[in-house]
Every structure is written in C-alpha cells, then in structure tokens.
Design a protein around this motif. Sequence first.
Motif, PDB file in Angstrom:
ATOM      1  N   GLU A  80      52.086 -14.247   0.491  1.00  0.00           N
ATOM      2  CA  GLU A  80      50.557 -13.923   0.249  1.00  0.00           C
ATOM      3  C   GLU A  80      50.196 -12.680   1.180  1.00  0.00           C
ATOM      4  OE1 GLU A  80      46.492 -16.540   0.068  1.00  0.00           O
ATOM      5  OE2 GLU A  80      47.546 -17.152   2.058  1.00  0.00           O
ATOM      6  N   ALA A  86      48.381 -15.800  -4.622  1.00  0.00           N
ATOM      7  CA  ALA A  86      47.277 -15.977  -3.962  1.00  0.00           C
ATOM      8  C   ALA A  86      46.956 -17.707  -3.999  1.00  0.00           C
ATOM      9  CB  ALA A  86      46.196 -15.438  -4.826  1.00  0.00           C
ATOM     10  N   ARG A  87      46.552 -18.036  -2.899  1.00  0.00           N
ATOM     11  CA  ARG A  87      46.175 -19.461  -2.779  1.00  0.00           C
ATOM     12  C   ARG A  87      44.838 -19.795  -2.729  1.00  0.00           C
ATOM     13  NH1 ARG A  87      50.055 -21.064   2.351  1.00  0.00           N
ATOM     14  NH2 ARG A  87      49.419 -19.011   2.870  1.00  0.00           N
ATOM     15  N   GLN A  88      44.354 -20.696  -3.603  1.00  0.00           N
ATOM     16  CA  GLN A  88      43.061 -21.204  -3.514  1.00  0.00           C
ATOM     17  C   GLN A  88      42.586 -22.721  -3.658  1.00  0.00           C
ATOM     18  OE1 GLN A  88      41.195 -18.861  -6.767  1.00  0.00           O
ATOM     19  NE2 GLN A  88      42.527 -20.099  -8.184  1.00  0.00           N
ATOM     20  N   ARG A  94      40.004 -30.395  -3.843  1.00  0.00           N
ATOM     21  CA  ARG A  94      39.603 -29.449  -2.746  1.00  0.00           C
ATOM     22  C   ARG A  94      40.829 -29.655  -1.544  1.00  0.00           C
ATOM     23  NH1 ARG A  94      36.424 -25.706  -4.122  1.00  0.00           N
ATOM     24  NH2 ARG A  94      34.461 -26.334  -5.302  1.00  0.00           N
ATOM     25  N   ASN A  97      45.878 -27.097  -2.653  1.00  0.00           N
ATOM     26  CA  ASN A  97      45.876 -25.828  -2.768  1.00  0.00           C
ATOM     27  C   ASN A  97      46.900 -25.303  -3.906  1.00  0.00           C
ATOM     28  OD1 ASN A  97      44.244 -24.780  -0.713  1.00  0.00           O
ATOM     29  ND2 ASN A  97      45.762 -24.554   0.960  1.00  0.00           N
TER      30      ASN A  97
END
Length: 151
Positions: A80, A86-88, A94, A97
């Motif tokens: 990253e 990319a982590r979300q 929730r 990730n």
Amino acid sequence: MSRTDGPGPELTSRLGYLLKHAQLRMAELNTKALAPYGIDGRELGVLFVLAGREPTSQQQAAQRLGIDRTTMVAMLDTLEGKGLVARQPDANDRRRNVVALTDAGQDTLRRATEASDAAEREFLAQLGPQAAQQLRNSLQTIVTHPEQEQS
C-alpha cells in the motif's frame, strides 16, 4: 573456488541439497529481475493472489498464500505504501477489509511477471523445453497434491 573444490557427489546426489540450491539460484535470478519494479518475489506472490479476482479480504489472501495474518498485514502495508494495493472496508461487513490492486499495481504486476518469466526461462535454459516442462509438472504435483496416507 575451483570446480574441484565444490560439493562432491555425496551432496549433489541428495535431493534436499539440490532443491535448496536450485531454489537459491532461482531466487537470485528473480530478485535481480524484479528489482527494477521495486518488489520482491513474496510481494509478487501477493499481487498474483489479488489479481483477476473480485476484491478479496486480507484474511482470504493470507490463507491462499499460506501465511499468518500478521505477516499479511505487514506485506499489505508495504504494498500500500508503494501505491500498488488499496484497502477499504467491505461494504457488506465493515469488520473486514478488502484489498485490490491499484492501476499502478496492475501495471507493476504485468511488467514484473514478464521479468520473472524471463528469469525462469534463464534458470531452465540448460534443460531444454521438454525437460523444463517435465520439471515444472513434477514439482507442481509434489507441491499441490498432499501425500496420501498409506494403508
């Protein structure tokens, strides 16, 4: 060191010795090939796992690579930081990730794969195409098929 000072047949006939030194040579070639892309072989493995799939969780990626979650988090932090992944938070959970390649990650994966493939070809060049494929197939069988228990 001359060739006569090297390991004798008592070592070079041992499978463990041969596998270890073959892996060291392959790793050396791969490290050199991947250096221009700013990644190493383990990081390339992570990019492979994340590529071509729906965004996957950190835990799923760790399981597929056979590494622990702490190591996975550290590797993803590094990737990253390089702008390759990319982590979300997962929209459905929730607590989870999801991780995906960025555009830069996809480009790096493509170029690094080409370089790694060239390193593999160099490594296997002495064998010729048929023997190289036989070696690859044999190792794949050993690695991907667990031992069957003897009755």
